[in-house]
Design a protein around this motif. Structure first.
Motif, PDB file in Angstrom:
ATOM      1  N   ASN A   1     -10.501  -3.413 -10.594  1.00 49.96           N
ATOM      2  CA  ASN A   1      -9.117  -2.538  -9.971  1.00 49.96           C
ATOM      3  C   ASN A   1      -9.327  -1.091  -9.390  1.00 49.96           C
ATOM      4  OD1 ASN A   1      -6.696  -4.196  -9.214  1.00 49.96           O
ATOM      5  ND2 ASN A   1      -7.283  -5.023 -11.313  1.00 49.96           N
ATOM      6  N   LEU A   2     -10.667  -0.803  -9.247  1.00 47.85           N
ATOM      7  CA  LEU A   2     -11.246   0.514  -9.061  1.00 47.85           C
ATOM      8  C   LEU A   2     -11.843   0.556  -7.781  1.00 47.85           C
ATOM      9  CD1 LEU A   2     -11.418   3.106 -10.443  1.00 47.85           C
ATOM     10  CD2 LEU A   2     -13.888   2.583 -11.303  1.00 47.85           C
TER      11      LEU A   2
ATOM     12  N   ARG B   1      -2.270   3.846  -5.968  1.00 52.63           N
ATOM     13  CA  ARG B   1      -1.787   3.836  -7.437  1.00 52.63           C
ATOM     14  C   ARG B   1      -0.351   2.828  -7.685  1.00 52.63           C
ATOM     15  NH1 ARG B   1       0.705   6.688 -11.466  1.00 52.63           N
ATOM     16  NH2 ARG B   1       1.179   8.455 -10.212  1.00 52.63           N
TER      17      ARG B   1
ATOM     18  N   GLY C   1      -1.607  -0.537  -8.309  1.00 51.94           N
ATOM     19  CA  GLY C   1      -2.396  -0.759  -9.634  1.00 51.94           C
ATOM     20  C   GLY C   1      -3.944  -0.589  -9.198  1.00 51.94           C
TER      21      GLY C   1
ATOM     22  N   ASP D   1      -7.088   2.319  -9.083  1.00 46.93           N
ATOM     23  CA  ASP D   1      -7.499   3.515  -9.345  1.00 46.93           C
ATOM     24  C   ASP D   1      -8.810   3.990  -8.303  1.00 46.93           C
ATOM     25  OD1 ASP D   1      -5.609   4.174 -11.350  1.00 46.93           O
ATOM     26  OD2 ASP D   1      -6.889   3.229 -12.775  1.00 46.93           O
ATOM     27  N   ILE D   2      -8.638   5.374  -8.432  1.00 48.97           N
ATOM     28  CA  ILE D   2      -9.848   5.664  -7.331  1.00 48.97           C
ATOM     29  C   ILE D   2     -10.792   6.644  -7.954  1.00 48.97           C
ATOM     30  CG2 ILE D   2      -9.889   7.391  -5.338  1.00 48.97           C
ATOM     31  CD1 ILE D   2      -7.258   6.277  -4.316  1.00 48.97           C
ATOM     32  N   LEU D   3     -11.829   6.335  -7.529  1.00 50.96           N
ATOM     33  CA  LEU D   3     -13.065   7.166  -7.954  1.00 50.96           C
ATOM     34  C   LEU D   3     -13.381   8.322  -7.009  1.00 50.96           C
ATOM     35  CD1 LEU D   3     -14.580   7.018 -10.634  1.00 50.96           C
ATOM     36  CD2 LEU D   3     -16.312   5.716  -9.442  1.00 50.96           C
TER      37      LEU D   3
END
Lengths: 342, 342
Positions: free
Chosen positions: A73-74, A99, A102, A104-106
């Motif tokens: 989930n990234l 977001r 659900g 997430d962000i790198l």
DNA sequence: CCAGTCTTTGCTCACGTGAGCAAGAGGATT
DNA sequence: AATCCTCTTGCTCACGTGAGCAAAGACTGG
């Protein structure tokens, strides 16, 4: 968790599902299930677990969850173009939407073209589920490297069309957009356009220049003048426009500058007004693309084209959740925003 | 890894250290050591491992590494203020520096004040080593919540001073900066300043307004007029400046607008020039703070104050790597940039 | 050539969760 | 009350790495 073990109890962070299970009088797996939305758990257990978790300050460890489930989930967001204010808008929209769903962000800064490979490697070490490119310097070679390594499920080109069949491109329909823009330019009576283009990439392409040229050729039988800028940077654009236009007699000047995006357009307007001392739109009109917030400022009043970023972001989420692997490309229709600059 | 196991061999991503170990003729732990910079390994083994890894397309899994070592090398960057172009500059600088030092960044959009808690929770689930706030809406309550939960080692307030002893603040020295700015304003003969302030927070504070007010009181015995804007948004600032100044007779107008940052200053300039039809700096001068790229545009030519972002970023890395827990706050000296606006 | 020292290697155990299965609990039907 | 079905729960095993220890190897000086 006993406080005798001072080292380990330093953070509330290492309260684990076992601790909650003990406190709630259920098994560890019931605790974990309470935090998974797809799991089946009785209302009573859920309540007990949540109460105990709240009390102990437990939150599940997504690293472990990711390791066990093979879904992180990234997503990695690769950007190389921080001079373009539109990137800020895109980031705001994407972070908000992702977001909520659900994800997430790198955030990865692709410093330059040669760095793209390292950036991808970097992201792959976190086992991201997808890589989203909103940069511009990704040419064929980089895409191929990325796809060959295949350390993530999806390679998404956002706000840019890609010719590569192994990528997923979510973008505005440039052809539709530029035709509408060209029709407007035509209808307003401009006849000596100059097209201000950004850097030319291969795989991840904008069709704006080609579409405009083709339109013009079709309608007027001649080729519009084209000027290239090596980055979407207003300052750089200003310099190049100055160089191109400053020595020309008034009659040889274009009557409109059609710019590939707002960043270029704003640089052009600054130069035309403040250094060439010409009026906009009377002497030279200007159009942009993106509708960045600054485009509405009285300094620019830029006629431009707005991309439906929210819609595109919603679709991006769909793509992330989809198990399809083909035909996920999608084009969106934006909206011409008419202001005073053309 | 056998190709008979089609499902598992889908990505090169799940090539594991065991596979490399087998190929290189060493143990799994030697393989992992080859990818850790602090580990002791012979040159020969290193070479063998790297060759095999290259061949198989192996990259270590940082999720597992993080789980086992309790260090994630991941920081969360919380932002809530995407209207301010300075954020783009900060993000570029931070992503560049942090990545070079091996830190990855989780980008979190703190939608609004009430969302900050969720954002922190979100970040803590990834077990980030530190949280960096470059937003503005973090008041005492949010900070306390964050610190109480203590799911990360460090809470860093970047580009903003914090009164809270449990946070680490890395910022420009506002007092020094504003004194220099005020001295300049004074020396240029301005006597009727108006201070355009941003939102007032408690814990994570800018000392700009206070410093300016104090300076003015000390030197001239009177209080400068203060106008507040609830967000660092040029459009919002423009509206409020218009409202404050439009009905005033010329003599009651300020001769300079000292703005808490460039975002406000640019909004103010737009209004003063294009709606009040006054000249800058002859009728009203304007100063900003941050030196965003647009401040150099001919539209603004903004006199402003540049923060040493690179230095601050380098120090941020030091802080991340440090095992100290106290006295990590640091103030930096920036630089007054004089242009035409004042 | 041997004891002593330092470097390198392999191993056990642990990190915190999810998938999938089997057993248990609970209720409805006969 | 017995049977069947469904929902819930606990369990085994696995995910891929790091810490720390002990054994093995390499090197040094006498």
């Amino acid at each position: 968790m006993e406080m005798t073990d001072g080292k380990k109890a330093h953070f509330a962070g290492n309260v684990t599902a076992d601790d909650v299970a003990l406190a709630a009088g259920v098994s560890r797996w019931t605790v974990n299930r309470a935090f998974r939305k797809d799991a089946s758990i009785s209302a009573k257990s859920l309540e007990k677990v949540m109460a105990a978790a709240e009390r102990l300050g437990y939150v599940p460890d997504l690293r472990a969850a990711s390791l066990a489930s093979d879904r992180s989930n990234l997503v990695a967001l690769l950007i190389d173009d921080f001079a373009n204010p539109h990137k800020l808008v895109m980031m705001e929209r994407l972070t908000r939407i992702l977001r909520r769903e659900g994800w997430d962000i790198l955030l990865v800064n692709t410093l330059d073209r040669d760095d793209a490979g390292h950036a991808l490697l970097n992201a792959s070490q976190r086992r991201v589920d997808a890589v989203i490119l909103i940069g511009i310097q990704f040419d064929d070679e980089v895409l191929e490297t990325a796809l060959h390594a295949r350390r993530f499920r999806k390679l998404i080109i956002f706000a840019r069309t890609s010719q590569n069949p192994n990528t997923i491109s979510i973008a505005v329909d440039d052809v539709l957009a530029i035709k509408e823009m060209a029709n407007y330019v035509n209808a307003r009576g401009y006849r000596r356009p100059m097209f201000l283009a950004g850097p030319q990439t291969y795989s991840a392409h904008l069709l704006r220049k080609e579409t405009f040229v083709e339109y013009w050729r079709e309608h007027f039988g001649n080729e519009p003048e084209i000027v290239g800028v090596p980055a979407y940077d207003p300052v750089l654009a200003a310099g190049i426009v100055m160089e191109k236009l400053s020595e020309r007699p008034a009659l040889a000047l274009p009557d409109i500058l059609v710019c590939e995006n707002d960043a270029l357009a704003m640089g052009a307007i600054d130069v035309i007004r403040h250094r060439l001392n010409l009026r906009i739109p009377e002497d030279i009109a200007v159009t942009g693309f993106d509708d960045v917030p600054q485009a509405a400022s009285p300094n620019y009043q830029l006629t431009t084209y707005r991309q439906p970023l929210t819609e595109m972001g919603e679709y991006l989420v769909e793509v992330l959740q989809s198990s399809e692997t083909e035909n996920l490309d999608r084009l969106f229709e934006g909206k011409l925003i008419v202001r005073d600059s053309a």
